[in-house]
Design an enzyme around this catalytic site. Structure first.
Site, mmCIF file in Angstrom:
data_model
loop_
_atom_site.group_PDB
_atom_site.id
_atom_site.type_symbol
_atom_site.label_atom_id
_atom_site.label_comp_id
_atom_site.label_asym_id
_atom_site.label_seq_id
_atom_site.Cartn_x
_atom_site.Cartn_y
_atom_site.Cartn_z
ATOM 1 N N CYS A 23 9.352 34.736 -10.427
ATOM 2 C CA CYS A 23 8.298 35.711 -10.129
ATOM 3 C C CYS A 23 8.044 36.671 -11.285
ATOM 4 O O CYS A 23 6.909 37.101 -11.497
ATOM 5 C CB CYS A 23 8.658 36.510 -8.880
ATOM 6 S SG CYS A 23 8.630 35.525 -7.371
ATOM 7 N N HIS A 68 -9.471 34.644 -5.920
ATOM 8 C CA HIS A 68 -9.595 33.836 -7.131
ATOM 9 C C HIS A 68 -9.607 34.718 -8.374
ATOM 10 O O HIS A 68 -10.400 34.523 -9.301
ATOM 11 C CB HIS A 68 -10.834 32.937 -7.076
ATOM 12 C CG HIS A 68 -10.637 31.750 -6.191
ATOM 13 N ND1 HIS A 68 -10.604 31.859 -4.823
ATOM 14 C CD2 HIS A 68 -10.443 30.443 -6.483
ATOM 15 C CE1 HIS A 68 -10.408 30.659 -4.294
ATOM 16 N NE2 HIS A 68 -10.287 29.784 -5.279
ATOM 17 N N GLU A 136 2.245 37.890 1.838
ATOM 18 C CA GLU A 136 2.253 37.184 0.558
ATOM 19 C C GLU A 136 2.580 35.709 0.760
ATOM 20 O O GLU A 136 2.087 34.844 0.032
ATOM 21 C CB GLU A 136 3.264 37.825 -0.395
ATOM 22 C CG GLU A 136 3.204 37.281 -1.794
ATOM 23 C CD GLU A 136 4.095 38.051 -2.744
ATOM 24 O OE1 GLU A 136 3.584 38.940 -3.444
ATOM 25 O OE2 GLU A 136 5.308 37.769 -2.775
#
Length: 200
Positions: A23, A68, A136
């Site tokens: 991450c 996006h 998430e």
């Protein structure tokens, strides 16, 4: 009473300083779900807390701005930020790390600002943002409450440092949205003709 509206978006980020090597060192994406919970102690003329249709304007635009797109912390490496801007037309610079926790705080701040600058027109009373939940992953989410916004132990959320790319702004139904919120310009919800006048 609480109502909940669900929004979805796809976004890429890096979460610096976290314990997961994947991450914090590799750009990656998530299919986010955002739950916006509004509360009121009275109902409007349509006997609703707040019409879900009204949430399809500023609130949806603010969340959809992240779809996006790549979100980055404005204190990150300058070369990384430059690459994000070079290779993505849709990007958002944030004054905080783009973790689920900070996303929930960002969305709370943005949505709360939009609601506070909205003049209600259909009998709404004491409508307030209760909380924002950002999923998430399918198994993990963060939930922000009002107390989390001004918490000195968590840090400030500086709206003035948020920057949306030109592409993001150009796709909003109101391209003045961000400047309107920053400048505190009010917006009026549409007036509704009453079809039934209740005696209660």
């Amino acid at each position: 009473m609480l109502i909940r509206k669900l929004f979805r978006f796809e976004n890429a980020h890096i979460v610096r300083n976290c314990s997961s090597d994947r991450c914090k060192r590799s750009i990656h994406g998530h299919s986010y779900q955002v739950e916006v919970l509004l509360e009121a102690h009275a109902l409007d003329n349509g006997q609703m807390v707040y019409d879900f249709g009204l949430m399809k304007d500023d609130i949806r635009n603010l969340i959809d701005a992240f779809d996006h797109a790549v979100a980055f912390w404005d204190e990150d490496d300058a070369d990384y930020i430059a690459a994000c801007k070079q290779f993505s037309a849709r990007w958002i610079a944030l004054p905080v790390s783009p973790s689920a926790e900070q996303f929930s705080r960002m969305f709370f701040t943005l949505i709360d600002r939009a609601l506070s600058l909205t003049d209600m027109a259909n009998g709404e009373q004491d409508v307030a943002l209760h909380s924002v939940i950002v999923h998430e992953t399918a198994t993990g989410y963060a939930q922000c409450f009002r107390a989390d916004i001004d918490n000195p132990r968590i840090g400030p959320v500086d709206m003035q440092r948020v920057v949306f790319s030109e592409q993001v702004i150009s796709e909003w139904s109101d391209t003045t949205l961000w400047q309107r919120l920053l400048r505190g310009k009010r917006k009026h919800n549409p007036r509704v003709e009453q079809q039934v006048i209740s005696n209660r």
